[in-house]
Write a protein that holds these residues in place. Sequence first.
Motif, mmCIF file in Angstrom:
data_model
loop_
_atom_site.group_PDB
_atom_site.id
_atom_site.type_symbol
_atom_site.label_atom_id
_atom_site.label_comp_id
_atom_site.label_asym_id
_atom_site.label_seq_id
_atom_site.Cartn_x
_atom_site.Cartn_y
_atom_site.Cartn_z
ATOM 1 N N GLY A 331 0.842 -1.195 0.000
ATOM 2 C CA GLY A 331 0.000 0.000 0.000
ATOM 3 C C GLY A 331 0.872 1.237 0.000
ATOM 4 O O GLY A 331 1.919 1.272 0.653
ATOM 5 N N PHE A 332 0.463 2.266 -0.732
ATOM 6 C CA PHE A 332 1.264 3.491 -0.793
ATOM 7 C C PHE A 332 0.392 4.642 -1.271
ATOM 8 O O PHE A 332 -0.720 4.446 -1.791
ATOM 9 N N GLU A 333 0.884 5.842 -1.088
ATOM 10 C CA GLU A 333 0.202 7.037 -1.570
ATOM 11 C C GLU A 333 0.682 7.319 -2.990
ATOM 12 O O GLU A 333 1.886 7.386 -3.247
ATOM 13 N N HIS A 334 -0.258 7.481 -3.911
ATOM 14 C CA HIS A 334 0.129 7.771 -5.293
ATOM 15 C C HIS A 334 0.941 9.061 -5.310
ATOM 16 O O HIS A 334 0.503 10.091 -4.796
ATOM 17 N N PRO A 335 2.152 9.037 -5.862
ATOM 18 C CA PRO A 335 3.043 10.200 -5.776
ATOM 19 C C PRO A 335 2.581 11.422 -6.564
ATOM 20 O O PRO A 335 3.123 12.511 -6.379
ATOM 21 N N VAL A 336 1.588 11.257 -7.423
ATOM 22 C CA VAL A 336 1.094 12.384 -8.222
ATOM 23 C C VAL A 336 -0.310 12.798 -7.800
ATOM 24 O O VAL A 336 -0.575 13.967 -7.537
ATOM 25 N N THR A 337 -1.217 11.835 -7.671
ATOM 26 C CA THR A 337 -2.610 12.163 -7.342
ATOM 27 C C THR A 337 -2.865 12.257 -5.846
ATOM 28 O O THR A 337 -3.850 12.858 -5.422
ATOM 29 N N GLY A 338 -2.004 11.628 -5.046
ATOM 30 C CA GLY A 338 -2.211 11.624 -3.601
ATOM 31 C C GLY A 338 -3.174 10.548 -3.134
ATOM 32 O O GLY A 338 -3.382 10.375 -1.932
ATOM 33 N N GLU A 339 -3.769 9.800 -4.055
ATOM 34 C CA GLU A 339 -4.715 8.744 -3.695
ATOM 35 C C GLU A 339 -3.976 7.587 -3.026
ATOM 36 O O GLU A 339 -2.855 7.236 -3.410
ATOM 37 N N HIS A 340 -4.598 6.981 -2.008
ATOM 38 C CA HIS A 340 -3.981 5.824 -1.380
ATOM 39 C C HIS A 340 -4.367 4.578 -2.169
ATOM 40 O O HIS A 340 -5.549 4.302 -2.390
ATOM 41 N N LEU A 341 -3.360 3.823 -2.582
ATOM 42 C CA LEU A 341 -3.558 2.601 -3.346
ATOM 43 C C LEU A 341 -3.136 1.414 -2.488
ATOM 44 O O LEU A 341 -2.124 1.479 -1.780
ATOM 45 N N SER A 342 -3.903 0.331 -2.543
ATOM 46 C CA SER A 342 -3.603 -0.851 -1.741
ATOM 47 C C SER A 342 -3.836 -2.105 -2.578
ATOM 48 O O SER A 342 -4.855 -2.212 -3.280
ATOM 49 N N PHE A 343 -2.886 -3.038 -2.519
ATOM 50 C CA PHE A 343 -2.964 -4.254 -3.328
ATOM 51 C C PHE A 343 -2.601 -5.471 -2.474
ATOM 52 O O PHE A 343 -1.693 -5.412 -1.643
ATOM 53 N N ASP A 344 -3.317 -6.565 -2.699
ATOM 54 C CA ASP A 344 -3.046 -7.830 -2.037
ATOM 55 C C ASP A 344 -2.863 -8.902 -3.099
ATOM 56 O O ASP A 344 -3.579 -8.911 -4.114
ATOM 57 N N ALA A 345 -1.913 -9.794 -2.876
ATOM 58 C CA ALA A 345 -1.662 -10.885 -3.818
ATOM 59 C C ALA A 345 -1.680 -12.203 -3.054
ATOM 60 O O ALA A 345 -0.918 -12.386 -2.102
ATOM 61 N N PRO A 346 -2.551 -13.135 -3.433
ATOM 62 C CA PRO A 346 -2.618 -14.428 -2.733
ATOM 63 C C PRO A 346 -1.310 -15.191 -2.870
ATOM 64 O O PRO A 346 -0.478 -14.881 -3.738
ATOM 65 N N LEU A 347 -1.134 -16.194 -2.026
ATOM 66 C CA LEU A 347 0.062 -17.023 -2.113
ATOM 67 C C LEU A 347 0.173 -17.631 -3.510
ATOM 68 O O LEU A 347 -0.822 -18.091 -4.068
ATOM 69 N N PRO A 348 1.361 -17.652 -4.079
ATOM 70 C CA PRO A 348 1.522 -18.292 -5.387
ATOM 71 C C PRO A 348 1.309 -19.789 -5.276
ATOM 72 O O PRO A 348 1.319 -20.377 -4.189
#
Length: 361
Positions: A331-348
């Motif tokens: 998860g991180f703050e978009h460096p241009v828009t300021g929107e917080h983005l969050s991603f999850d990836a299941p176990l491979p």
Amino acid sequence: MSAALPSDDETRHALTVADDESGMRLDKYLTDALARKFEAEENAEGPPSRARVKQLIEEGRVEIEGTRPRPLTDASYRVKAGERLTLTLPPPAPARPEGQAIPLDVVYEDADLIVVMKPAGLVVHPAPGNPDMTLVNALIAHCGETLSGIGGERRPGIVHRLDKETSGLMVVAKTDRAHRGLAEQFAAHGRDGKLTRAYKALVWGVPSPKRGTVDANIARSSHNRMKMAALKPRARRNEDEGDDNTAGRRAITHYEVEQEFADGLVSLVECRLETGRTHQIRVHMTHIGHPVLGDPTYGTGMKTRASKLSDEARTALARLDRQALHAWHLGFEHPVTGEHLSFDAPLPEDIAELVGELEEV
């Protein structure tokens, strides 16, 4: 040094030194002035960094106007009020690594950045021993002209890495502006509340307590320079470095046991990093006596424990053929828009298969 001649693809930026800017170093003045100019023009590519500006100065791309225009090639030159300067900004140079058509699992992409699921076995950046067929080569081919240039070169901006045999989520910048913003967040390691990263690891045994923190400096092993090692606590001058080279660098890992298998022979642990050192999770888990399953560097000497697994679980572990470590959350703050983005990836699939067999024990 003669001034670099502008071409049709280059852009010229005319700037006039204000009274309150008189006396500033040339590289500092240009960096600040261009930042304001790009912001006012809503230039999506973002201004060049100070290091890039200094490089442009040394290349003779900054000129002072007057009856006899001349290039300024000294970054430490002190500008004077009323001086009119022109900086010629060249287009991004082709990336030194070549693009290669390697399949990518793209989770998210926009004009500024891309989030990918890096598979185990893929090296992030070209280096001796791995000159090509890396994530960088794949990104250059995938992104193409949407890469606007990092430090003057048309290449992806790598702000963090995963070991070759660690799978998981990675974010990569496509523009200088995004690269600077993401780099700042990763340098803070979440202390500013913008960045969150979490890993899942299968480790031998069950850590005690089941929720805790490993705070142990990490440095190159004195016995094997290819390995890292956790060191005993020592007095530190600051948060990041020890009081000498042998003290290593501050490293903090927060962990929590999520699931136990085979009567405590193996456990699934979530790890969150407060720092980002080489092999940090693998070193810290080994340091507290719970190395990551399948780790060929730090998890050796576990044959006795492995022999206690079921035949099916041992087969799944052999098929894994890598450390059972996966970067599952980012998860991180978009460096241009300021929107917080969050991603999850299941176990491979390979780690999930091993978990399935362990659950049957």
